[in-house]
Design a protein around this motif. Structure first.
Motif, PDB file in Angstrom:
ATOM      1  N   PHE A   8       0.838  -1.206   0.000  1.00  0.00           N
ATOM      2  CA  PHE A   8       0.000   0.000   0.000  1.00  0.00           C
ATOM      3  C   PHE A   8       0.868   1.248   0.000  1.00  0.00           C
ATOM      4  CE2 PHE A   8      -1.506   3.393   2.859  1.00  0.00           C
ATOM      5  CZ  PHE A   8      -2.430   3.966   1.996  1.00  0.00           C
ATOM      6  N   LYS A   9       1.888   1.279   0.873  1.00  0.00           N
ATOM      7  CA  LYS A   9       2.748   2.469   0.952  1.00  0.00           C
ATOM      8  C   LYS A   9       3.438   2.742  -0.380  1.00  0.00           C
ATOM      9  CE  LYS A   9       5.274   1.319   4.521  1.00  0.00           C
ATOM     10  NZ  LYS A   9       6.353   1.396   5.511  1.00  0.00           N
ATOM     11  N   GLU A  10       3.963   1.696  -0.984  1.00  0.00           N
ATOM     12  CA  GLU A  10       4.662   1.842  -2.264  1.00  0.00           C
ATOM     13  C   GLU A  10       3.724   2.397  -3.331  1.00  0.00           C
ATOM     14  OE1 GLU A  10       7.074  -0.930  -5.552  1.00  0.00           O
ATOM     15  OE2 GLU A  10       6.351  -1.807  -3.667  1.00  0.00           O
ATOM     16  N   CYS A  11       2.545   1.821  -3.420  1.00  0.00           N
ATOM     17  CA  CYS A  11       1.567   2.265  -4.415  1.00  0.00           C
ATOM     18  C   CYS A  11       1.110   3.686  -4.130  1.00  0.00           C
ATOM     19  CB  CYS A  11       0.381   1.307  -4.433  1.00  0.00           C
ATOM     20  SG  CYS A  11      -0.795   1.641  -5.749  1.00  0.00           S
ATOM     21  N   PHE A  12       0.892   3.996  -2.865  1.00  0.00           N
ATOM     22  CA  PHE A  12       0.417   5.329  -2.471  1.00  0.00           C
ATOM     23  C   PHE A  12       1.420   6.403  -2.873  1.00  0.00           C
ATOM     24  CE2 PHE A  12       0.292   8.779   0.683  1.00  0.00           C
ATOM     25  CZ  PHE A  12      -1.021   9.197   0.566  1.00  0.00           C
ATOM     26  N   LEU A  13       2.681   6.163  -2.586  1.00  0.00           N
ATOM     27  CA  LEU A  13       3.711   7.168  -2.909  1.00  0.00           C
ATOM     28  C   LEU A  13       3.840   7.360  -4.417  1.00  0.00           C
ATOM     29  CD1 LEU A  13       6.419   6.136  -0.277  1.00  0.00           C
ATOM     30  CD2 LEU A  13       4.997   8.206  -0.246  1.00  0.00           C
ATOM     31  N   LYS A  14       3.805   6.258  -5.180  1.00  0.00           N
ATOM     32  CA  LYS A  14       3.883   6.377  -6.642  1.00  0.00           C
ATOM     33  C   LYS A  14       2.676   7.127  -7.187  1.00  0.00           C
ATOM     34  CE  LYS A  14       6.671   2.246  -7.655  1.00  0.00           C
ATOM     35  NZ  LYS A  14       6.656   0.878  -8.243  1.00  0.00           N
ATOM     36  N   ARG A  15       1.510   6.782  -6.692  1.00  0.00           N
ATOM     37  CA  ARG A  15       0.283   7.418  -7.184  1.00  0.00           C
ATOM     38  C   ARG A  15       0.252   8.900  -6.812  1.00  0.00           C
ATOM     39  NH1 ARG A  15      -4.725   5.156  -8.478  1.00  0.00           N
ATOM     40  NH2 ARG A  15      -3.471   3.309  -8.913  1.00  0.00           N
ATOM     41  N   LEU A  16       0.714   9.231  -5.649  1.00  0.00           N
ATOM     42  CA  LEU A  16       0.755  10.633  -5.210  1.00  0.00           C
ATOM     43  C   LEU A  16       1.597  11.470  -6.167  1.00  0.00           C
ATOM     44  CD1 LEU A  16       0.078  12.749  -2.982  1.00  0.00           C
ATOM     45  CD2 LEU A  16       2.175  12.038  -1.836  1.00  0.00           C
ATOM     46  N   GLU A  17       2.769  10.958  -6.516  1.00  0.00           N
ATOM     47  CA  GLU A  17       3.653  11.699  -7.424  1.00  0.00           C
ATOM     48  C   GLU A  17       3.046  11.835  -8.812  1.00  0.00           C
ATOM     49  OE1 GLU A  17       7.487   9.877  -7.493  1.00  0.00           O
ATOM     50  OE2 GLU A  17       7.952  10.371  -5.406  1.00  0.00           O
ATOM     51  N   SER A  18       2.455  10.751  -9.320  1.00  0.00           N
ATOM     52  CA  SER A  18       1.912  10.793 -10.683  1.00  0.00           C
ATOM     53  C   SER A  18       0.652  11.645 -10.764  1.00  0.00           C
ATOM     54  CB  SER A  18       1.616   9.379 -11.185  1.00  0.00           C
ATOM     55  OG  SER A  18       0.623   8.759 -10.404  1.00  0.00           O
ATOM     56  N   MET A  19      -0.157  11.630  -9.732  1.00  0.00           N
ATOM     57  CA  MET A  19      -1.404  12.392  -9.763  1.00  0.00           C
ATOM     58  C   MET A  19      -1.175  13.880  -9.528  1.00  0.00           C
ATOM     59  SD  MET A  19      -4.442  10.317  -7.834  1.00  0.00           S
ATOM     60  CE  MET A  19      -5.385  11.843  -7.845  1.00  0.00           C
ATOM     61  N   CYS A  20      -0.277  14.193  -8.596  1.00  0.00           N
ATOM     62  CA  CYS A  20      -0.135  15.584  -8.141  1.00  0.00           C
ATOM     63  C   CYS A  20       1.062  16.293  -8.776  1.00  0.00           C
ATOM     64  CB  CYS A  20      -0.016  15.631  -6.616  1.00  0.00           C
ATOM     65  SG  CYS A  20      -1.409  14.839  -5.778  1.00  0.00           S
ATOM     66  N   LYS A  22       4.114  16.238  -7.867  1.00  0.00           N
ATOM     67  CA  LYS A  22       5.021  16.775  -6.851  1.00  0.00           C
ATOM     68  C   LYS A  22       5.463  15.645  -5.937  1.00  0.00           C
ATOM     69  CE  LYS A  22       1.600  19.491  -5.343  1.00  0.00           C
ATOM     70  NZ  LYS A  22       0.763  20.400  -4.509  1.00  0.00           N
ATOM     71  N   GLY A  23       6.550  15.848  -5.257  1.00  0.00           N
ATOM     72  CA  GLY A  23       7.050  14.835  -4.352  1.00  0.00           C
ATOM     73  C   GLY A  23       6.255  14.772  -3.068  1.00  0.00           C
ATOM     74  N   PHE A  24       6.489  13.713  -2.306  1.00  0.00           N
ATOM     75  CA  PHE A  24       5.741  13.483  -1.074  1.00  0.00           C
ATOM     76  C   PHE A  24       5.892  14.649  -0.102  1.00  0.00           C
ATOM     77  CE2 PHE A  24       5.796  11.777   3.311  1.00  0.00           C
ATOM     78  CZ  PHE A  24       4.473  11.376   3.398  1.00  0.00           C
ATOM     79  N   GLU A  25       7.131  15.175   0.029  1.00  0.00           N
ATOM     80  CA  GLU A  25       7.389  16.230   1.003  1.00  0.00           C
ATOM     81  C   GLU A  25       6.632  17.511   0.684  1.00  0.00           C
ATOM     82  OE1 GLU A  25       8.896  15.673   3.752  1.00  0.00           O
ATOM     83  OE2 GLU A  25       9.459  13.623   3.169  1.00  0.00           O
ATOM     84  N   GLU A  26       6.393  17.758  -0.621  1.00  0.00           N
ATOM     85  CA  GLU A  26       5.723  19.001  -1.031  1.00  0.00           C
ATOM     86  C   GLU A  26       4.203  18.863  -1.058  1.00  0.00           C
ATOM     87  OE1 GLU A  26       8.297  17.716  -3.097  1.00  0.00           O
ATOM     88  OE2 GLU A  26       9.674  18.898  -1.832  1.00  0.00           O
ATOM     89  N   SER A  27       3.708  17.645  -0.918  1.00  0.00           N
ATOM     90  CA  SER A  27       2.271  17.413  -1.084  1.00  0.00           C
ATOM     91  C   SER A  27       1.485  17.913   0.126  1.00  0.00           C
ATOM     92  CB  SER A  27       1.992  15.934  -1.297  1.00  0.00           C
ATOM     93  OG  SER A  27       2.377  15.184  -0.164  1.00  0.00           O
ATOM     94  N   THR A  28       0.261  18.322  -0.132  1.00  0.00           N
ATOM     95  CA  THR A  28      -0.632  18.794   0.927  1.00  0.00           C
ATOM     96  C   THR A  28      -1.502  17.639   1.432  1.00  0.00           C
ATOM     97  OG1 THR A  28      -2.425  19.334  -0.600  1.00  0.00           O
ATOM     98  CG2 THR A  28      -0.758  21.042  -0.211  1.00  0.00           C
ATOM     99  N   THR A  29      -2.187  17.891   2.529  1.00  0.00           N
ATOM    100  CA  THR A  29      -3.119  16.884   3.047  1.00  0.00           C
ATOM    101  C   THR A  29      -4.212  16.583   2.031  1.00  0.00           C
ATOM    102  OG1 THR A  29      -2.707  17.703   5.293  1.00  0.00           O
ATOM    103  CG2 THR A  29      -4.633  16.279   4.980  1.00  0.00           C
ATOM    104  N   ARG A  30      -4.647  17.619   1.316  1.00  0.00           N
ATOM    105  CA  ARG A  30      -5.677  17.404   0.294  1.00  0.00           C
ATOM    106  C   ARG A  30      -5.137  16.550  -0.845  1.00  0.00           C
ATOM    107  NH1 ARG A  30     -10.353  19.160   0.120  1.00  0.00           N
ATOM    108  NH2 ARG A  30      -9.937  20.855   1.599  1.00  0.00           N
TER     109      ARG A  30
END
Length: 801
Positions: A8-20, A22-30
């Motif tokens: 889940f963590k691996e998929c979540f981090l990849k999806r966050l970057e591709s969708m937004c 931006k990297g994890f550190e720059e991402s917002t709660t939204r």
């Protein structure tokens, strides 16, 4: 991607970057919320597709639940729970230093309903899916749901609710399944094959575009559908005023319950109702015709349920399609329609039994009006045949009379089943409000007492209590809530009482922190949390609660030796923007809170809290913390209530009139485990029939009443003395329509019993556990099973193998 926390963590981090982007550190709660929401919806999709294919391949009868309201609440947490992946997600996020609860706070709380009606519809959808029943919801995708409530100087101010501001991760737009809706214009009749045919011409066309949302069953593979319709402009005609047409079209799905004080608002509400009905039934027929061709068998494969009178035009609209589009004769179409449609009545209040002026209805919906007129003529002919010469009865029962179209009458005549939502409500319908119809159609009337989804209101809202119950009686009750009754076998265990007390205190602490944060009020955790949260309406009698608090304030000020069990009175309610009286009650609550909470001595014993912008997500924090549940509507006026069930399920004791489902709760738990007071429904009905109630007599003969009523207008609240004059007038000049003063003494007496009972904390918590153990009867799973067996005739559909 949800098999374990690492994947889940691996998929979540990849999806966050591709969708937004931006990297994890720059991402917002939204950003994190949208990422997780999209992952969950993708995970749901395969089950969603499989469910629809299973329904098609098995040719099972399906029910379509039409409701103008669906009060869903936030869906992320509920979907994680139902999919059994909440623990994996929560643990994975925790290792990424992300709080799931903070992510959930980003989700909008779609206010696509006003209160109990819409929340009931949402609970029903949850139960349909969980019970593997083929059933779907149809509603409207309001751009703005019920307003956001702000309190400014004690007054309610309404702001637009913008649940779609950041999009909706759960919906899927289906433009290829859009349908046309016709308004205005005229009807042309012509002769074809020796019979009349009708065509609606020169109409203004509007496009209804579906947005589908998955309804996930709990620990099953079934995913049903909630289809919400959005109004969009059709292809423009060169003769149209484009801007005006676009504005009028989008207004249809702009706001839940537009103001209908004037004709323009009434027309808009009529448009909304027909828009919902026409789009839904066109969609249902199109789906049916993909598998079958004989529409004379529609009722064997489809059930259409109308939730209150708002979708009552389902009857003439289905007739229109069967006759004008599909070529059935009137008699054939009527046989199909009257066996396909069923109707739930939710009220006996006259203002809620909709009646539409003909001069507005007929030009807006000319063909629908023509069909209703024909239904009415044929129905009145049937009445004449049975009651020859009884003009009064026929006038009373007619669908069209005195310049009005009566929607409840239309729903009754065109339905195979009419049900009330609590035993007393159904009996009042049969014996009083709809007595003439019951005498004519006795086989149509039945009762289906409301229920609530224990998955939302116990498992999700109160995880601490859920864990305690599981540890005590196992987990079978989660799938079969009636098994909660097994808790009664453990009441002798002092450890259970102690653990429940700890759970209740924990939930009170959580709510107290929210009150401190939002209201700036520090409340006593050892006080009774006495809660009344529901729509603000005169018949629900928030005023009776307020007058009792005023009485306590007076006693505490006048008698230094007077002592009571400390109590925190908590209110939450929205008043309709045009309901002047209800908004005055909100102002009164705030004026009283100002008086009480700032008094150095009184505030040590009682506090008054009004929680702003009451909604589903706020309710999830309130119900688990409550000690006392105020269900004090005037007897005979509350059809059922479901808040009473939510409080009961979370271990609050009810202070209530013998009204709605309170009666069935009392019958289930015993009189000793509920605090009842006041007039009975029969008492109220007798007063209303003989007109002998005189509120002024109670004012003159009870000094306590005289004091609190006078305080509404004598400057006690330091406001303009006319501020609450309308409330005082409702009690005295207008003779107290909802019998507040008549029940006042009885209410004071029962509240004194509550205070004394709370002093024996062990006995109190034992009563609370008895309430919880009997609450399984009031699960919506039980209600939906009864609808499925008795009305819709649908069966569960299971994954094979």
């Amino acid at each position: 991607m949800f098999s374990n926390k690492d994947s889940f963590k691996e998929c979540f981090l990849k999806r966050l970057e591709s969708m937004c982007g931006k990297g994890f550190e720059e991402s917002t709660t939204r950003d994190k919320y949208h990422t997780l929401g999209n992952m969950v919806r993708e995970y749901i999709s395969s089950k969603w597709i499989e469910t629809n294919e299973r329904y098609r391949s098995e040719s099972q009868k399906q029910v379509y639940y039409l409701s103008i309201e669906f009060l869903l609440g936030r869906l992320l947490g509920q979907n994680l729970l139902n999919l059994q992946i909440k623990d994996i997600v929560e643990e994975g996020l925790k290792e990424l230093n992300i709080s799931l609860s903070e992510i959930e706070e980003c989700e909008s709380d779609p206010a696509l309903g006003n209160g109990g009606l819409g929340r009931l519809a949402a609970c029903f959808l949850d139960s349909l899916a969980t019970l593997n029943l083929p059933g779907h919801g149809y509603g409207i995708r309001y751009k703005h749901g019920l307003f956001d409530q702000k309190i400014v100087d004690g007054y309610q101010v309404e702001l637009p609710e913008q649940w779609l501001r950041h999009g909706n991760v759960w919906e899927v737009r289906k433009p290829d399944e859009s349908v046309e809706i016709s308004f205005w214009g005229r009807v042309e009749a012509s002769t074809h094959n020796g019979g009349l045919t009708f065509k609606h011409v020169d109409a203004q066309k509007v496009l209804a575009v579906p947005y589908d949302m998955p309804v996930v069953g709990f620990e099953v593979s079934t995913v049903n559908t909630l289809r919400l319709w959005n109004a969009e402009p059709e292809t423009f005609s060169p003769h149209q005023d484009i801007l005006s047409y676009k504005r009028e079209t989008e207004a249809i799905t702009d706001f839940l319950y537009p103001d209908d004080t004037y004709d323009e608002g009434k027309i808009l509400r009529l448009k909304q109702q027909y828009f919902l009905v026409s789009a839904s039934i066109q969609s249902i027929i199109a789906s049916f015709k993909k598998e079958r061709s004989n529409l004379r068998e529609l009722h064997q494969h489809v059930a259409i349920h109308i939730n209150d009178t708002h979708p009552a035009m389902a009857v003439p609209e289905l007739m229109r399609i069967l006759i004008d589009v599909e070529g059935l004769s009137w008699d054939e179409a009527w046989e199909v329609t009257s066996q396909t449609v069923s109707y739930t009545n939710h009220t006996i209040l006259a203002e809620a039994l909709e009646k539409w002026p003909i001069h507005l209805f007929k030009p807006l919906l000319p063909r629908i009006y023509m069909i209703i007129e024909e239904i009415n003529e044929r129905f009145c002919a049937e009445l004449w045949a049975k009651y020859p010469g009884d003009w009064h009865r026929i006038e009373h029962m007619a669908i069209i009379a005195h310049g009005l179209v009566k929607m409840a009458h239309l729903a009754i005549v065109g339905s195979s089943s009419i049900n009330g939502v609590a035993k007393i409500h159904s009996n009042i319908l049969k014996n009083r409000e709809m007595k003439s119809f019951y005498e004519f159609y006795p086989w149509k009337f039945n009762n289906k007492t409301n229920g609530i989804s224990h998955r939302r209101w116990l498992l999700k809202a109160n995880p601490e209590l859920t864990a305690l119950i599981k540890n005590t009686i196992g987990e079978e009750w989660v799938r079969s809530p009636e098994k909660l009754i097994d808790l009664k076998n453990h009441l002798h265990q002092s450890s259970l009482i102690e653990q429940f007390a700890a759970v209740k205190r924990k939930r009170k602490e959580i709510l107290a922190n929210k009150i401190a944060e939002k209201n700036g009020i520090i409340v006593d955790l050892d006080s009774i949390f006495d809660v009344q949260v529901k729509r603000l309406h005169a018949y629900k009698r928030q005023l009776l609660n307020v007058l009792h608090i005023m009485y306590l304030y007076n006693r505490l000020k006048e008698d230094v030796n007077y002592t009571i069990q400390p109590r925190t009175f908590i209110f939450g309610a929205k008043a309709s923007p045009t309901y002047y009286y209800a908004k005055k009650i909100i102002k009164l609550i705030h004026s009283l809170a100002e008086k009480v909470n700032k008094d150095p001595r009184v505030s040590k014993v009682i506090k008054v809290v009004f929680m702003e912008n009451y909604r589903v997500s706020l309710a999830e924090g309130i119900f688990p913390a409550a000690d006392v549940s105020e269900q004090i509507s005037t007897a005979s006026k509350e059809a059922s209530g479901t808040g009473n069930m939510k409080f009961m399920m979370n271990g609050a004791l009810t202070v209530g009139t013998l009204d709605g489902a309170n009666i069935e709760m009392m019958e289930e738990i015993g009189k000793e485990n509920i605090f009842t007071f006041g007039l009975t429904a029969n008492d109220v009905l007798k007063y209303e029939e003989n007109g002998r109630y005189r509120s002024m007599e109670y004012y003159h003969h009870d000094q306590r009443i005289r004091q609190v009523v006078d305080q509404l207008t004598n400057g006690f609240f330091s406001e303009d003395e006319g501020e609450f004059e309308s409330i005082a007038d409702s009690l005295l000049v207008q003779n107290d329509q909802y019998f507040v003063l008549r029940d006042f003494a009885s209410y004071i007496d029962v509240q004194e019993k509550v205070g004394l009972a709370y002093q024996d904390r062990n006995d109190w918590y034992e009563k609370a556990l008895i309430n919880i153990s009997h609450s399984g009867l009031f699960s919506s799973d039980r209600t939906i099973s009864q609808y499925a067996d008795d009305i819709w005739k649908i069966s569960p559909s299971y994954v094979k193998g």
